[in-house]
Design a protein around this motif. Structure first.
Motif, PDB file in Angstrom:
ATOM      1  N   ALA A  58       0.794  -1.255  -0.020  1.00 35.69           N
ATOM      2  CA  ALA A  58      -0.103   0.001  -0.017  1.00 35.69           C
ATOM      3  C   ALA A  58       0.815   1.032  -0.113  1.00 35.69           C
ATOM      4  CB  ALA A  58      -1.123   0.163   1.234  1.00 35.69           C
ATOM      5  N   GLY A  59       0.425   2.528  -0.710  1.00 35.31           N
ATOM      6  CA  GLY A  59       0.972   3.663  -0.673  1.00 35.31           C
ATOM      7  C   GLY A  59       0.107   4.703  -0.950  1.00 35.31           C
ATOM      8  N   GLY A  60       0.557   6.137  -0.827  1.00 36.23           N
ATOM      9  CA  GLY A  60      -0.006   6.980  -1.366  1.00 36.23           C
ATOM     10  C   GLY A  60      -0.134   8.148  -0.076  1.00 36.23           C
ATOM     11  N   GLY A  61      -0.798   9.222  -0.497  1.00 32.46           N
ATOM     12  CA  GLY A  61      -0.620  10.718   0.329  1.00 32.46           C
ATOM     13  C   GLY A  61      -2.133  10.982   0.885  1.00 32.46           C
ATOM     14  N   ASP A  62      -2.027  12.476   1.168  1.00 30.12           N
ATOM     15  CA  ASP A  62      -3.427  12.721   1.674  1.00 30.12           C
ATOM     16  C   ASP A  62      -4.529  12.451   0.775  1.00 30.12           C
ATOM     17  OD1 ASP A  62      -1.920  13.318   3.951  1.00 30.12           O
ATOM     18  OD2 ASP A  62      -1.326  15.431   3.093  1.00 30.12           O
ATOM     19  N   ARG A  63      -4.358  12.422  -0.470  1.00 32.79           N
ATOM     20  CA  ARG A  63      -5.528  12.646  -1.483  1.00 32.79           C
ATOM     21  C   ARG A  63      -5.763  11.355  -2.068  1.00 32.79           C
ATOM     22  NH1 ARG A  63      -5.657  18.063  -4.731  1.00 32.79           N
ATOM     23  NH2 ARG A  63      -7.886  17.004  -5.176  1.00 32.79           N
ATOM     24  N   PRO A 103     -10.869  14.227  -2.687  1.00 28.38           N
ATOM     25  CA  PRO A 103     -10.786  15.196  -3.172  1.00 28.38           C
ATOM     26  C   PRO A 103     -10.767  16.653  -2.356  1.00 28.38           C
ATOM     27  CG  PRO A 103     -12.796  14.732  -3.938  1.00 28.38           C
ATOM     28  CD  PRO A 103     -12.100  13.433  -3.291  1.00 28.38           C
ATOM     29  N   THR A 104     -11.919  16.363  -1.405  1.00 29.16           N
ATOM     30  CA  THR A 104     -12.128  17.204  -0.286  1.00 29.16           C
ATOM     31  C   THR A 104     -12.425  16.267   1.086  1.00 29.16           C
ATOM     32  OG1 THR A 104     -14.210  17.580  -0.979  1.00 29.16           O
ATOM     33  CG2 THR A 104     -12.820  18.932  -1.965  1.00 29.16           C
ATOM     34  N   PRO A 105     -12.189  17.073   2.468  1.00 26.98           N
ATOM     35  CA  PRO A 105     -12.757  16.421   3.349  1.00 26.98           C
ATOM     36  C   PRO A 105     -14.112  16.154   3.419  1.00 26.98           C
ATOM     37  CG  PRO A 105     -11.219  18.331   3.712  1.00 26.98           C
ATOM     38  CD  PRO A 105     -11.777  18.354   2.414  1.00 26.98           C
ATOM     39  N   GLY A 106     -14.599  14.804   3.711  1.00 22.64           N
ATOM     40  CA  GLY A 106     -15.739  14.235   3.621  1.00 22.64           C
ATOM     41  C   GLY A 106     -16.152  13.974   2.441  1.00 22.64           C
ATOM     42  N   ASN A 107     -15.518  14.044   1.397  1.00 24.76           N
ATOM     43  CA  ASN A 107     -15.681  13.439   0.114  1.00 24.76           C
ATOM     44  C   ASN A 107     -14.842  12.744  -0.563  1.00 24.76           C
ATOM     45  OD1 ASN A 107     -16.958  13.083  -2.485  1.00 24.76           O
ATOM     46  ND2 ASN A 107     -16.377  15.044  -3.265  1.00 24.76           N
ATOM     47  N   MET A 108     -15.126  11.102  -0.475  1.00 29.65           N
ATOM     48  CA  MET A 108     -14.448  10.166  -0.645  1.00 29.65           C
ATOM     49  C   MET A 108     -14.837   9.197  -1.909  1.00 29.65           C
ATOM     50  SD  MET A 108     -12.803   7.186   1.743  1.00 29.65           S
ATOM     51  CE  MET A 108     -12.088   8.298   2.702  1.00 29.65           C
ATOM     52  N   TRP A 109     -13.854   8.998  -2.798  1.00 27.49           N
ATOM     53  CA  TRP A 109     -14.270   7.894  -4.000  1.00 27.49           C
ATOM     54  C   TRP A 109     -13.577   6.780  -3.727  1.00 27.49           C
ATOM     55  CZ3 TRP A 109     -17.781   9.273  -8.227  1.00 27.49           C
ATOM     56  CH2 TRP A 109     -18.321  10.687  -7.936  1.00 27.49           C
ATOM     57  N   ARG A 110     -14.120   5.419  -4.088  1.00 28.95           N
ATOM     58  CA  ARG A 110     -13.468   4.363  -3.991  1.00 28.95           C
ATOM     59  C   ARG A 110     -13.431   3.508  -5.237  1.00 28.95           C
ATOM     60  NH1 ARG A 110     -16.008   4.377   1.444  1.00 28.95           N
ATOM     61  NH2 ARG A 110     -14.058   4.322   2.918  1.00 28.95           N
TER      62      ARG A 110
END
Length: 300
Positions: free
Chosen positions: A231-236, A285-292
């Protein structure tokens, strides 16, 4: 005169009581009642005092106050709700519990859950499905990340079961033991079992990169299992890949006769193999908005 009337009234009351209760005993009970009530109040206030002391101690050390959280379920009401406030009997098993109990399959997962077990195939093709309070098969709905799994299929010695996913890839498991036909249809007559797979953040835990591996050996069936998680990645943007595979043979016994008739005692030759691949991509993209986005492949 008033004192004499009171003494006579007390004597008269004492005479009407059973012989086993005397006037000194009655007076002792009256005097002990306030003390007992105070002790009960102190006992009831003790947990609250301990919690307040823990929070004040954390504040003195510069830490944040402790917060006690209840388990939350989504399956029972189709919306997040505390387990204690949901109707019916609901059990939530998280990934930490799976690790602590060293659970390797779904039979171990529900081993300590009353009224729930996993049916075993008499055709030696593995585990079939969940049975909740005597109702099993396709009357217990099984979901993975909110999507219903394919129905169980039996035809003679052939069996297609529902357990292709690896337990180490699970974030949590929710088991609802009551009928949920009003929410999920007739497939949930016996209950619902919802499996939620891990997101990249569950592997990263605040880090930027994670690599893990695990091996399991089952000597009963010469079954070797290997698992790798990256696994890897940043804040977004975060991504993860989980791969597992197993190779095994028939369950061993003490039989040595290898004839082809009913006198055979040695196990029938049988090889078991399976694999799973789970890939996930999470975009915030924004806090409270998540795409999976998820891709899963099972081969059992």
């Amino acid at each position: 005169m008033r004192h004499q009337h009171r003494a006579r009234a007390v004597r008269g009351f004492a005479r009407t009581m059973p012989a086993v209760i005397t006037l000194p005993t009655l007076l002792a009970l009256v005097l002990a009642a306030p003390a007992a009530a105070g002790a009960q109040q102190n006992a009831a206030a003790q947990p609250a005092a301990e919690q307040a002391a823990a929070q004040s101690g954390a504040a003195e050390n510069g830490d944040e106050p402790l917060t006690f959280l209840d388990s939350v379920t989504v399956t029972a009401t189709l919306a997040p709700a505390p387990v204690m406030e949901t109707p019916g009997t609901v059990t939530v098993i998280d990934s930490q519990t799976i690790q602590e109990r060293m659970i390797t399959d779904f039979a171990d997962l529900v081993k300590y859950e009353p009224g729930v077990y996993v049916e075993n195939s008499v055709t030696r093709l593995g585990l079939n499905g969940f049975n909740i309070r005597g109702i099993g098969g396709n009357r217990v709905m099984t979901q993975v990340d909110g999507f219903q799994m394919s129905e169980q299929f039996d035809f003679g010695p052939f069996n297609v079961h529902q357990f292709g996913i690896d337990v180490d890839a699970l974030q949590s498991v929710e088991i609802v033991r009551s009928a949920n036909s009003a929410l999920y249809g007739s497939d949930a007559l016996g209950g619902v079992v919802s499996l939620f797979t891990k997101d990249p953040e569950d592997w990263l835990r605040g880090n930027r990169f994670h690599v893990g591996a695990k091996t399991v050996w089952d000597g009963r069936a010469n079954d070797a299992i290997g698992k790798v998680a990256v696994a890897g990645g940043g804040d977004r943007i975060q991504a993860s890949l989980f791969v597992s595979g197993n190779r095994g043979s028939e369950i061993r016994n003490q039989g040595t006769i290898e004839t082809t008739d009913d006198s055979r005692t040695a196990p029938n030759p049988q090889n078991v193999r399976g694999s799973q691949v789970l890939a996930k991509l999470v975009f915030t993209p924004t806090p409270g908005n998540m795409w999976r986005a998820a891709a899963e492949m099972y081969d059992t």
